[in-house]
Design a protein around this motif. Sequence first.
Motif, PDB file in Angstrom:
ATOM      1  N   ALA A  67     -35.386  18.215 -17.100  1.00 40.80           N
ATOM      2  CA  ALA A  67     -36.523  17.508 -17.696  1.00 40.80           C
ATOM      3  C   ALA A  67     -36.162  16.038 -17.818  1.00 40.80           C
ATOM      4  CB  ALA A  67     -36.873  18.090 -19.059  1.00 40.80           C
ATOM      5  N   TYR A  68     -37.191  15.177 -17.847  1.00 37.01           N
ATOM      6  CA  TYR A  68     -36.951  13.737 -17.997  1.00 37.01           C
ATOM      7  C   TYR A  68     -38.169  13.092 -18.642  1.00 37.01           C
ATOM      8  CZ  TYR A  68     -40.023  13.073 -13.943  1.00 37.01           C
ATOM      9  OH  TYR A  68     -41.092  13.060 -13.089  1.00 37.01           O
ATOM     10  N   LYS A  69     -37.985  11.893 -19.183  1.00 40.71           N
ATOM     11  CA  LYS A  69     -39.095  11.070 -19.670  1.00 40.71           C
ATOM     12  C   LYS A  69     -38.651   9.612 -19.732  1.00 40.71           C
ATOM     13  CE  LYS A  69     -38.581  11.247 -24.729  1.00 40.71           C
ATOM     14  NZ  LYS A  69     -39.296  11.549 -25.992  1.00 40.71           N
ATOM     15  N   LEU A  70     -39.615   8.714 -19.677  1.00 44.29           N
ATOM     16  CA  LEU A  70     -39.368   7.278 -19.745  1.00 44.29           C
ATOM     17  C   LEU A  70     -39.868   6.792 -21.104  1.00 44.29           C
ATOM     18  CD1 LEU A  70     -38.268   4.895 -18.106  1.00 44.29           C
ATOM     19  CD2 LEU A  70     -40.598   4.465 -17.303  1.00 44.29           C
ATOM     20  N   GLU A  71     -38.934   6.630 -22.045  1.00 44.23           N
ATOM     21  CA  GLU A  71     -39.302   6.198 -23.383  1.00 44.23           C
ATOM     22  C   GLU A  71     -39.845   4.776 -23.333  1.00 44.23           C
ATOM     23  OE1 GLU A  71     -35.904   6.685 -25.877  1.00 44.23           O
ATOM     24  OE2 GLU A  71     -36.228   8.837 -26.149  1.00 44.23           O
ATOM     25  N   GLY A  72     -40.898   4.552 -24.096  1.00 47.21           N
ATOM     26  CA  GLY A  72     -41.586   3.278 -24.055  1.00 47.21           C
ATOM     27  C   GLY A  72     -42.774   3.296 -23.118  1.00 47.21           C
ATOM     28  N   PHE A  73     -42.832   4.331 -22.270  1.00 46.95           N
ATOM     29  CA  PHE A  73     -43.931   4.474 -21.319  1.00 46.95           C
ATOM     30  C   PHE A  73     -44.719   5.768 -21.575  1.00 46.95           C
ATOM     31  CE2 PHE A  73     -45.536   5.973 -17.163  1.00 46.95           C
ATOM     32  CZ  PHE A  73     -46.387   4.920 -16.867  1.00 46.95           C
ATOM     33  N   GLU A  74     -44.032   6.824 -22.049  1.00 49.26           N
ATOM     34  CA  GLU A  74     -44.680   8.115 -22.300  1.00 49.26           C
ATOM     35  C   GLU A  74     -44.012   8.789 -23.479  1.00 49.26           C
ATOM     36  OE1 GLU A  74     -44.187  10.334 -18.713  1.00 49.26           O
ATOM     37  OE2 GLU A  74     -42.047   9.898 -18.588  1.00 49.26           O
ATOM     38  N   GLU A  75     -44.731   9.716 -24.103  1.00 42.51           N
ATOM     39  CA  GLU A  75     -44.239  10.403 -25.294  1.00 42.51           C
ATOM     40  C   GLU A  75     -43.609  11.755 -24.979  1.00 42.51           C
ATOM     41  OE1 GLU A  75     -44.118   9.243 -28.359  1.00 42.51           O
ATOM     42  OE2 GLU A  75     -45.040   7.331 -27.805  1.00 42.51           O
ATOM     43  N   ASP A  76     -44.162  12.470 -24.002  1.00 46.89           N
ATOM     44  CA  ASP A  76     -43.760  13.850 -23.745  1.00 46.89           C
ATOM     45  C   ASP A  76     -42.749  13.940 -22.605  1.00 46.89           C
ATOM     46  OD1 ASP A  76     -45.531  14.735 -25.705  1.00 46.89           O
ATOM     47  OD2 ASP A  76     -47.190  14.823 -24.276  1.00 46.89           O
ATOM     48  N   TRP A  77     -41.956  15.009 -22.669  1.00 46.68           N
ATOM     49  CA  TRP A  77     -40.987  15.286 -21.615  1.00 46.68           C
ATOM     50  C   TRP A  77     -41.697  15.872 -20.399  1.00 46.68           C
ATOM     51  CZ3 TRP A  77     -35.889  14.040 -21.591  1.00 46.68           C
ATOM     52  CH2 TRP A  77     -35.310  13.678 -22.810  1.00 46.68           C
ATOM     53  N   ASN A  78     -41.172  15.583 -19.233  1.00 52.18           N
ATOM     54  CA  ASN A  78     -41.636  16.190 -17.986  1.00 52.18           C
ATOM     55  C   ASN A  78     -40.646  17.298 -17.614  1.00 52.18           C
ATOM     56  OD1 ASN A  78     -43.828  14.175 -17.226  1.00 52.18           O
ATOM     57  ND2 ASN A  78     -42.057  12.816 -17.428  1.00 52.18           N
ATOM     58  N   TYR A  79     -41.071  18.554 -17.862  1.00 54.22           N
ATOM     59  CA  TYR A  79     -40.214  19.689 -17.515  1.00 54.22           C
ATOM     60  C   TYR A  79     -40.493  20.070 -16.058  1.00 54.22           C
ATOM     61  CZ  TYR A  79     -38.912  20.139 -22.395  1.00 54.22           C
ATOM     62  OH  TYR A  79     -38.399  19.911 -23.647  1.00 54.22           O
ATOM     63  N   ILE A  80     -39.462  20.015 -15.222  1.00 58.04           N
ATOM     64  CA  ILE A  80     -39.655  20.160 -13.776  1.00 58.04           C
ATOM     65  C   ILE A  80     -38.959  21.387 -13.216  1.00 58.04           C
ATOM     66  CG2 ILE A  80     -40.080  17.716 -13.367  1.00 58.04           C
ATOM     67  CD1 ILE A  80     -37.159  17.359 -12.682  1.00 58.04           C
ATOM     68  N   GLY A  81     -38.568  22.340 -14.096  1.00 61.18           N
ATOM     69  CA  GLY A  81     -37.948  23.567 -13.606  1.00 61.18           C
ATOM     70  C   GLY A  81     -36.596  23.305 -12.975  1.00 61.18           C
ATOM     71  N   THR A  82     -36.382  23.859 -11.791  1.00 64.20           N
ATOM     72  CA  THR A  82     -35.095  23.701 -11.099  1.00 64.20           C
ATOM     73  C   THR A  82     -35.046  22.461 -10.213  1.00 64.20           C
ATOM     74  OG1 THR A  82     -35.871  25.131  -9.305  1.00 64.20           O
ATOM     75  CG2 THR A  82     -34.702  26.189 -11.127  1.00 64.20           C
ATOM     76  N   LYS A  83     -36.122  21.683 -10.165  1.00 65.57           N
ATOM     77  CA  LYS A  83     -36.096  20.425  -9.408  1.00 65.57           C
ATOM     78  C   LYS A  83     -35.199  19.429 -10.136  1.00 65.57           C
ATOM     79  CE  LYS A  83     -40.820  21.035  -7.686  1.00 65.57           C
ATOM     80  NZ  LYS A  83     -42.210  20.481  -7.683  1.00 65.57           N
ATOM     81  N   ARG A  84     -34.620  18.499  -9.379  1.00 63.98           N
ATOM     82  CA  ARG A  84     -33.659  17.572  -9.959  1.00 63.98           C
ATOM     83  C   ARG A  84     -34.045  16.117  -9.710  1.00 63.98           C
ATOM     84  NH1 ARG A  84     -29.023  17.121  -8.031  1.00 63.98           N
ATOM     85  NH2 ARG A  84     -29.364  17.932  -5.945  1.00 63.98           N
ATOM     86  N   TYR A  85     -35.313  15.837  -9.502  1.00 58.69           N
ATOM     87  CA  TYR A  85     -35.692  14.480  -9.139  1.00 58.69           C
ATOM     88  C   TYR A  85     -37.037  14.114  -9.762  1.00 58.69           C
ATOM     89  CZ  TYR A  85     -38.292  17.297  -5.758  1.00 58.69           C
ATOM     90  OH  TYR A  85     -39.096  18.240  -5.180  1.00 58.69           O
ATOM     91  N   GLY A  86     -37.296  12.789  -9.766  1.00 58.95           N
ATOM     92  CA  GLY A  86     -38.553  12.283 -10.288  1.00 58.95           C
ATOM     93  C   GLY A  86     -38.778  10.859  -9.794  1.00 58.95           C
ATOM     94  N   ARG A  87     -39.926  10.252 -10.175  1.00 61.33           N
ATOM     95  CA  ARG A  87     -40.235   8.892  -9.739  1.00 61.33           C
ATOM     96  C   ARG A  87     -41.257   8.272 -10.680  1.00 61.33           C
ATOM     97  NH1 ARG A  87     -43.754   8.897  -4.278  1.00 61.33           N
ATOM     98  NH2 ARG A  87     -43.545   6.678  -4.738  1.00 61.33           N
ATOM     99  N   TYR A  88     -41.268   6.933 -10.714  1.00 64.15           N
ATOM    100  CA  TYR A  88     -42.249   6.164 -11.464  1.00 64.15           C
ATOM    101  C   TYR A  88     -42.726   5.023 -10.580  1.00 64.15           C
ATOM    102  CZ  TYR A  88     -40.936   8.555 -15.779  1.00 64.15           C
ATOM    103  OH  TYR A  88     -40.705   9.510 -16.739  1.00 64.15           O
ATOM    104  N   THR A  89     -44.012   4.700 -10.653  1.00 67.00           N
ATOM    105  CA  THR A  89     -44.577   3.615  -9.854  1.00 67.00           C
ATOM    106  C   THR A  89     -45.483   2.751 -10.723  1.00 67.00           C
ATOM    107  OG1 THR A  89     -46.479   4.965  -9.188  1.00 67.00           O
ATOM    108  CG2 THR A  89     -44.537   5.025  -7.755  1.00 67.00           C
ATOM    109  N   HIS A  90     -45.671   1.481 -10.291  1.00 69.80           N
ATOM    110  CA  HIS A  90     -46.585   0.540 -10.940  1.00 69.80           C
ATOM    111  C   HIS A  90     -46.306   0.411 -12.433  1.00 69.80           C
ATOM    112  CE1 HIS A  90     -48.813   0.487  -7.203  1.00 69.80           C
ATOM    113  NE2 HIS A  90     -48.963   1.805  -7.258  1.00 69.80           N
ATOM    114  N   LEU A  91     -45.027   0.263 -12.765  1.00 74.63           N
ATOM    115  CA  LEU A  91     -44.675   0.120 -14.168  1.00 74.63           C
ATOM    116  C   LEU A  91     -45.013  -1.284 -14.657  1.00 74.63           C
ATOM    117  CD1 LEU A  91     -41.210   1.925 -14.241  1.00 74.63           C
ATOM    118  CD2 LEU A  91     -43.325   2.721 -15.284  1.00 74.63           C
ATOM    119  N   PRO A  92     -45.639  -1.410 -15.818  1.00 73.65           N
ATOM    120  CA  PRO A  92     -45.884  -2.743 -16.377  1.00 73.65           C
ATOM    121  C   PRO A  92     -44.580  -3.359 -16.891  1.00 73.65           C
ATOM    122  CG  PRO A  92     -46.612  -1.040 -17.898  1.00 73.65           C
ATOM    123  CD  PRO A  92     -46.207  -0.334 -16.652  1.00 73.65           C
TER     124      PRO A  92
END
Length: 756
Positions: free
Chosen positions: A413-438
């Motif tokens: 699981a992962y999250k970007l504090e300051g951008f979102e409140e909730d965790w992103n639970y992704i199961g057995t996947k080990r990757y993520g991405r963010y785009t167009h961040l202010p």
Amino acid sequence: MTSIYEDREGVLWIGTVAGGIHKLDMRKRHFIHYQENPGSPNGLSSNNVRSIYEDQAGMLWIGTDAGLDRYDRDENLWYHYQNDPFDPQSLSHNFVRVIYQDRAGAIWIGTSGGLDRFDQETERFIHYINDPVDGNSLSHNVVMFIHEDREGMLWIGTKGGGLNRFDPKTGQFTRYQDDPGNSQSMGSNRLWAFHEDRAGIFWIGTANGLVGFDRETRKYTHYHADPNDPHSLSHNVIMSIYEDREGRLWVGTIDGLNKFEPESETFIRYTEKDGLPNNVIYGVLEDGQGRIWISTNKGISRYDPRTETFKNYDVTDGLQGNEFNGGSYYKSNSGEMFFGGINGLSAFYPELIVDNPHVPPVVLTSLTQGGENVQLYKSVDSLAGVTFEWPNNFFEFEFSALSYANPEKNQYAYKLEGFEEDWNYIGTKRYGRYTHLPGGTYTLRLIGSNNDGVWNKEGVSIKLTIVPPVWATWWFRGFITAVLLGAGFIAYRLRIRSIEAHRRELIELVEERTTELSRTNGLLEKEIDSRRLAEEALARKAALTAVASERNRLARDLHDSVTQSLYSLTLFTQAALELGETGKSEQIKHNLTRIADTAGQSLKEMRLLVYNLRPIALEDEGLVGALRHRLDSVEGRAGVQTRFMVKPEGAIELPTAVEEGLYRIAQEALNNAMQHAHAASVSVCIVVSPDGRRLELEVSDNGCGFDPEGVKDKGGLGLISITERVRDLGGKLSINSVPEQGTTIKVSLEVKPWPR
């Protein structure tokens, strides 16, 4: 082998000279896997295991789709039994669906070709098969389950022939089958599962729901799936039935697990959304700790009723495979569990299956932009922070939980504090991405768990700074804000000036219109005074006209009635005086009698004239009191029998105009009864509807009566006055009169909510 190392999770790492590194998870050894060993008798006849049983001697019997196997685990010896078309005493069919040992020690085998009893001394099979012409034979050759009841009778369930009770002493079968026209029958002849509960009730899983069968009363209770009832069975095809230590009944179907609630006769459903790995439930068993073990089409699941949680195991944990088979589950007296599937047999002791307690470290393994590694000048796993400038305000990342016991089941699981409140639970996947961040400063948090769901909740944190474009910086936004505020202030001042000018124009217009309205108001007041004076003059004139009319009517009535009577009295008196001089006493007596009658009639007529005026009783007592007073004072004193009735009883609240009109109508009718009908009795009745919105007034007498059609055009008898008053009140009038049979006058009207 050159080296051996055991890590903190109990995994052995073995280094070899030319074979690389080997990993051995010791925990997986708790799941024992029995399978076919091609070319060797030491193994299963087939990996497709359909039934399991451990006999009283500790021998493990295994039914497959290629024959029957007996395994002596103490000696590690395998014995195989298969159908031989040329040997009538061999196994009846190689597809072995159920194995059972009765209390006498006999081994019974249910196959797709009938029921067999195995003679362990001669190792021969005695067959019981269906005979179409014998109603006491086995009802169908595909045997799905075998059970011995408390009386020693065997109950045989078949896939197409219903249930059979077998008496080993007589060798006779008694059939219990479905009768489509009888609700008190099995409900289906395709039977899959069976259980006898503590109360001796048979629970039978069929292809058409669950059946409870009471042998003493021969009563069947049916439970079916209802798509509109979430508390019914989840599906009608029942694969397994199990009663736990608390007496709870667990029912496995091809679409979920069900727990039966006997008090309400409802079911609690458990499916994939509750944590099961799959909804096809094949087998249900309970371990020594009260946990429920369930075989499915996607591994085995362990359910803890105390925490209401599921823990799932699959082929990566050491199971024979992910797909298991119906009817292929068994728990031995020692507590060992067996589950058969399409790749062999899995055996284990539940208490030895423990969770991995190791909390795994979490590390960042990759940080990229558009697939290209970000230039960091240091190792990515030691990164504490990074800055990205617009337009490169995006990134991708990979991370890992360092648990090697069964890394395929690690969770992330992962999250970007300051951008979102909730965790992103992704199961057995080990990757993520963010785009167009202010633009701003953020913290990327990464957490993970081991294969048994033990989480590292701290994980790893990386500080991220996004540098925005010029127009997104605070000072640029401040400048733009200041410019906009200045422009807004100028626009505001201009707007205020415009509003002030418009306000002055409106004030002048209002003053002009006010003056004009004042003049108009003066004219209207003069017009109102003029109209009021005219109306008062008309009212006075109408009042004078009414008074004159009433005076003329009284004069006419006095002339026509009382004056004539008084004149008659004068004539009778003079005649009496003249007769007195002659001494004719009989004629004098006759004239005096006429004088008395004429005087009495005059008195009646005077009373009528007085009551033609509005009586004080109408003001003081209302309509009911005034009418009662009239009957008592006029008709009653005149010797006329009266009857007065009000429904419902009590005073009636009516508008003044209605009371006045109804009283005058009744008065006119009573006057006619007295003056013209010479009635001996009169009746007045007032009826008000329950809702108080409709009223009926009825006046009837037993006088001489008349023909209504004969007087319609001539008037007289007060009928014109009555008709006009009823019309003014908006009511309906009916007159029913027959010569020499009396008269009835009825008035009906809607009572409107007029003020008194």
